[in-house]
Design a protein around this motif. Structure first.
Motif, PDB file in Angstrom:
ATOM      1  N   LEU A 135      -7.856   3.827   5.228  1.00 14.29           N
ATOM      2  CA  LEU A 135      -7.587   2.388   5.082  1.00 14.29           C
ATOM      3  C   LEU A 135      -6.231   2.500   4.411  1.00 14.29           C
ATOM      4  O   LEU A 135      -5.385   0.911   4.800  1.00 14.29           O
ATOM      5  N   LEU A 136      -5.554   2.593   3.213  1.00 11.93           N
ATOM      6  CA  LEU A 136      -4.347   2.462   2.299  1.00 11.93           C
ATOM      7  C   LEU A 136      -3.855   3.034   3.537  1.00 11.93           C
ATOM      8  O   LEU A 136      -2.482   2.238   3.452  1.00 11.93           O
ATOM      9  N   PHE A 137      -3.639   4.031   4.413  1.00 10.25           N
ATOM     10  CA  PHE A 137      -2.704   4.645   5.027  1.00 10.25           C
ATOM     11  C   PHE A 137      -2.394   3.172   5.708  1.00 10.25           C
ATOM     12  O   PHE A 137      -0.851   3.293   6.371  1.00 10.25           O
ATOM     13  N   LEU A 138      -3.219   2.973   6.452  1.00  4.62           N
ATOM     14  CA  LEU A 138      -2.925   1.685   7.400  1.00  4.62           C
ATOM     15  C   LEU A 138      -2.728   0.763   7.203  1.00  4.62           C
ATOM     16  O   LEU A 138      -1.844  -0.337   8.159  1.00  4.62           O
ATOM     17  N   THR A 139      -3.029   0.444   5.339  1.00  2.00           N
ATOM     18  CA  THR A 139      -2.376  -0.846   5.691  1.00  2.00           C
ATOM     19  C   THR A 139      -0.913  -0.780   5.018  1.00  2.00           C
ATOM     20  O   THR A 139      -0.571  -1.583   5.130  1.00  2.00           O
ATOM     21  N   VAL A 140      -0.751   0.318   4.618  1.00  2.00           N
ATOM     22  CA  VAL A 140       0.845   0.653   4.771  1.00  2.00           C
ATOM     23  C   VAL A 140       1.720   0.595   6.006  1.00  2.00           C
ATOM     24  O   VAL A 140       3.103  -0.476   5.730  1.00  2.00           O
ATOM     25  N   ILE A 141       1.565   0.932   6.790  1.00  2.00           N
ATOM     26  CA  ILE A 141       1.319   0.785   8.345  1.00  2.00           C
ATOM     27  C   ILE A 141       2.150  -1.070   8.579  1.00  2.00           C
ATOM     28  O   ILE A 141       2.630  -1.533   9.352  1.00  2.00           O
ATOM     29  N   ALA A 142       0.523  -1.053   8.172  1.00  2.00           N
ATOM     30  CA  ALA A 142       0.849  -3.054   8.265  1.00  2.00           C
ATOM     31  C   ALA A 142       2.144  -4.091   7.780  1.00  2.00           C
ATOM     32  O   ALA A 142       2.324  -4.908   8.151  1.00  2.00           O
ATOM     33  N   LEU A 143       1.970  -3.394   6.577  1.00  3.43           N
ATOM     34  CA  LEU A 143       2.544  -4.337   5.615  1.00  3.43           C
ATOM     35  C   LEU A 143       4.073  -4.411   6.793  1.00  3.43           C
ATOM     36  O   LEU A 143       5.056  -4.462   6.346  1.00  3.43           O
ATOM     37  N   LEU A 144       4.589  -2.891   6.901  1.00  3.55           N
ATOM     38  CA  LEU A 144       5.618  -2.263   7.021  1.00  3.55           C
ATOM     39  C   LEU A 144       5.635  -3.174   8.794  1.00  3.55           C
ATOM     40  O   LEU A 144       7.237  -3.546   8.976  1.00  3.55           O
ATOM     41  N   TYR A 145       5.257  -3.185   9.498  1.00  3.53           N
ATOM     42  CA  TYR A 145       4.990  -3.604  10.961  1.00  3.53           C
ATOM     43  C   TYR A 145       5.545  -5.654  10.591  1.00  3.53           C
ATOM     44  O   TYR A 145       6.268  -5.801  11.548  1.00  3.53           O
ATOM     45  N   ARG A 146       5.024  -5.760   9.331  1.00  5.74           N
ATOM     46  CA  ARG A 146       4.676  -6.676   9.272  1.00  5.74           C
ATOM     47  C   ARG A 146       6.111  -7.963   9.026  1.00  5.74           C
ATOM     48  O   ARG A 146       7.039  -8.837   9.097  1.00  5.74           O
TER      49      ARG A 146
END
Length: 597
Positions: free
Chosen positions: A227-238
């Motif tokens: 979940l934390l991994f995917l959160t980092v990816i999402a924040l980067l894409y944002r």
């Protein structure tokens, strides 16, 4: 980019004007709204009487009633009806996704009387030990790895202290549905950063949940770290300049806002202290995203933070584990072919249904890979999203370590968020204008995906679920075994038997070396006695035989299925063994070495 044909343009640039509604459109809209509550009601009705005691080779697949499968098929149809109308409010699409999560991941929780899966019980034992010792647990033996990546356990130990709860068992059962619900936010953020097409966004979300069969969503550090991994990816894409979402600060140059970068580094640190594999997945993902110039200023700082924090942690807190296992990692570098195939071996002794299940899992994984590649090749604009790089990022780790035979499956899991979008692009192309016809044409494909998922996710439930009697037997042993006792079981499938693990010696007979296994097959009593000879009144041995262990032997073939029955017959009359507990689902023998003749 604007000079390319419309079929090749990014969906982020397409904003089709809605056409006037026809009577058929109105019927379709109301049908989609009716199907959602009806399918949920049918699902709940299907769970009223499920004969769990009849589960065998294929677990829940054998005992779930037809009404459950009707609800699944109806829910998928309703989702596609809702998806086919571009004016469908996102709340309805979200409702369908939440219903899918509940149907797939809350079903075992609602059916079983207690927490499922042996590893989840182990993690409860670790949290209990952390609370009792106020941190690092001494004499942890094989559990010492949890002292070196304690983030998940310390977090829950702190939560129990704050709330005054005695154990996490009450809420741990709900981890699979809750974990999957929490994944929805970063998934949506990633996909919405890539495209404005809501059909493509929600289609990718549905495909992700329909293909996530690996089962790493239980009460465990890996589900937390993923979940934390995917959160980092999402924040980067944002933060990408090409994001389809409005820029939070249009005047800012490319790069992280300082405050948000601090938040991201904190999340990276939480990953590093919680799980040994996920930081490596994050490093490879950030390394891949550092190649394109448009994402380099965002990915490089995260890559540096992940590398530095992982190196520091592994060289200090986790040093003892790393130093012991580094040789195996180095050796695995020379055998990448074995790392890739390690998760596909050892099927010969499994029950027939499990062999079928394994091939279905492989088929679904291969289908996702093929469809994602086809989506990439037929819709070239997806190259510019960076998602193909994320899908490929876990592959280098396949050559580094087999990770106990699970690396292939973990690589699939970490690649799936990106791969699901590429599959959605193929099945639901953003340039398509044919509406409901083309959307419903993918109905058989989505049903096939869900069919493959339930094989992997429900197929082993015969050994993952426990009765309250099995829990009671384990509690009896833990409450009566003096410190220093030896506790023996055939497999790990005894709920709560790891409680107070630092006080006792645990022996799991099915996981010993080859010579010991042969001895167990030839003479089960002799095989057990070899591990407990010398037990005294002050430090006796306990042999625990349960229903779930018998099922494990039958399903996995770790030992011949009749070993448990032969062992029980031998223990009944053997000197030094006393049956001290029997409730129908579990039998416990106490052993003290008899004096010499």
């Amino acid at each position: 980019m604007s000079g390319q044909p419309a079929a090749e343009q990014s969906a982020a640039e397409q904003t089709p004007a809605p056409a006037a509604r026809t009577r058929a459109d109105v019927v379709r809209v109301w049908a989609a709204r009716v199907v959602l509550p009806v399918s949920v009601a049918l699902w709940l009705l299907s769970l009223r009487s499920v004969p769990l005691d009849k589960m065998r080779d294929l677990g829940l697949l054998q005992v779930l009633p037809p009404l459950f499968w009707v609800a699944t098929a109806l829910l998928t149809l309703g989702f596609l009806l809702a998806l086919s109308d571009r004016r469908t409010h996102s709340a309805w699409l979200a409702g369908y996704v939440f219903a899918l999560i509940a149907l797939l991941h809350a079903t075992p929780t609602l059916l079983y009387p207690t927490l499922r899966y042996s590893w989840a019980w182990k993690h409860l034992a670790v949290i209990d030990a952390v609370n009792r010792h106020g941190g690092e647990v001494p004499n942890a033996d094989k559990f010492s790895v949890y002292n070196e990546w304690p983030g998940f356990f310390d977090l829950h130990a702190m939560f129990l202290q704050i709330t005054g709860l005695d154990s996490a068992v009450g809420y741990a059962s709900w981890t699979p549905p809750v974990a999957n619900v929490l994944l929805l936010a970063p998934l949506l953020l990633v996909y919405r950063s890539v495209t404005r097409d809501r059909r493509l966004v929600w289609g990718a979300v549905w495909i992700f949940y329909s293909c996530s069969w690996v089962g790493q969503d239980y009460f465990a550090p890996q589900s937390f770290a993923f979940l934390l991994f995917l959160t980092v990816i999402a924040l980067l894409y944002r933060q990408l300049p090409s994001s389809a979402l409005p820029r939070p600060d249009p005047d800012r140059r490319d790069g992280w806002p300082p405050g948000l970068l601090v938040v991201v580094v904190v999340i990276v640190a939480a990953i590093v202290v919680s799980h040994p594999l996920t930081p490596l997945m994050l490093i490879t993902a950030m390394a891949m995203l550092s190649f394109p110039r448009r994402s380099r200023r965002l990915a490089l700082p995260v890559l540096i933070a992940a590398v530095v924090l992982t190196a520091v942690w592994d060289a200090t807190v986790a040093r003892s584990y790393i130093s012991v296992n580094i040789t195996g990692v180095i050796e695995s570098l020379t055998e990448p072919d074995k790392n890739v195939t390690s998760g596909l071996a050892a099927l010969g002794d499994a029950a027939p249904g499990q062999i079928l299940l394994s091939w279905v899992d492989r088929g679904l994984s291969a289908a996702v890979a093929v469809l994602a590649l086809a989506g990439l090749l037929t819709h070239r604009w997806t190259w510019r999203t960076g998602l193909p790089l994320l899908a490929a990022a876990p592959l280098p780790l396949l050559a580094v370590n087999a990770y106990g035979g699970e690396m292939l499956f973990r690589a699939y899991l970490f690649a799936l968020p990106a791969a699901a979008f590429l599959v959605a692009v193929l099945l639901l192309p953003p340039s398509d204008r044919r509406g409901v016809g083309r959307t419903l044409a993918v109905y058989p494909v989505l049903l096939a995906m869900l069919g493959g998922l339930v094989f992997g996710y429900f197929g082993k439930e015969a050994l993952n679920q426990y009765t309250l009697k099995e829990v009671a037997a384990a509690r009896y042993v833990i409450e009566n075994a003096p410190p220093g006792s030896t506790i023996v079981s055939l497999t790990a499938d005894v709920p709560d038997l790891d409680l107070d693990y630092e006080k006792h010696r645990r022996v799991q007979l099915a996981y010993q070396d080859e010579d010991d296994l042969r001895q167990m097959v030839v003479d089960p009593l002799e095989g057990v006695t070899g591990f407990i000879y010398g037990a005294t009144e002050e430090k006796p041995a306990y042999i625990v035989l349960t229903r779930a262990q018998d099922m494990n032997l039958y399903v996995t073939g770790a030992l011949p299925a009749d070993v448990s029955e032969r062992l029980q017959a031998a223990l009944a009359g053997a000197p030094g063994f006393t049956r001290v507990y029997d409730n129908g689902d579990a039998i416990v023998y106490r052993y003290v070495t008899p004096p010499p003749d």
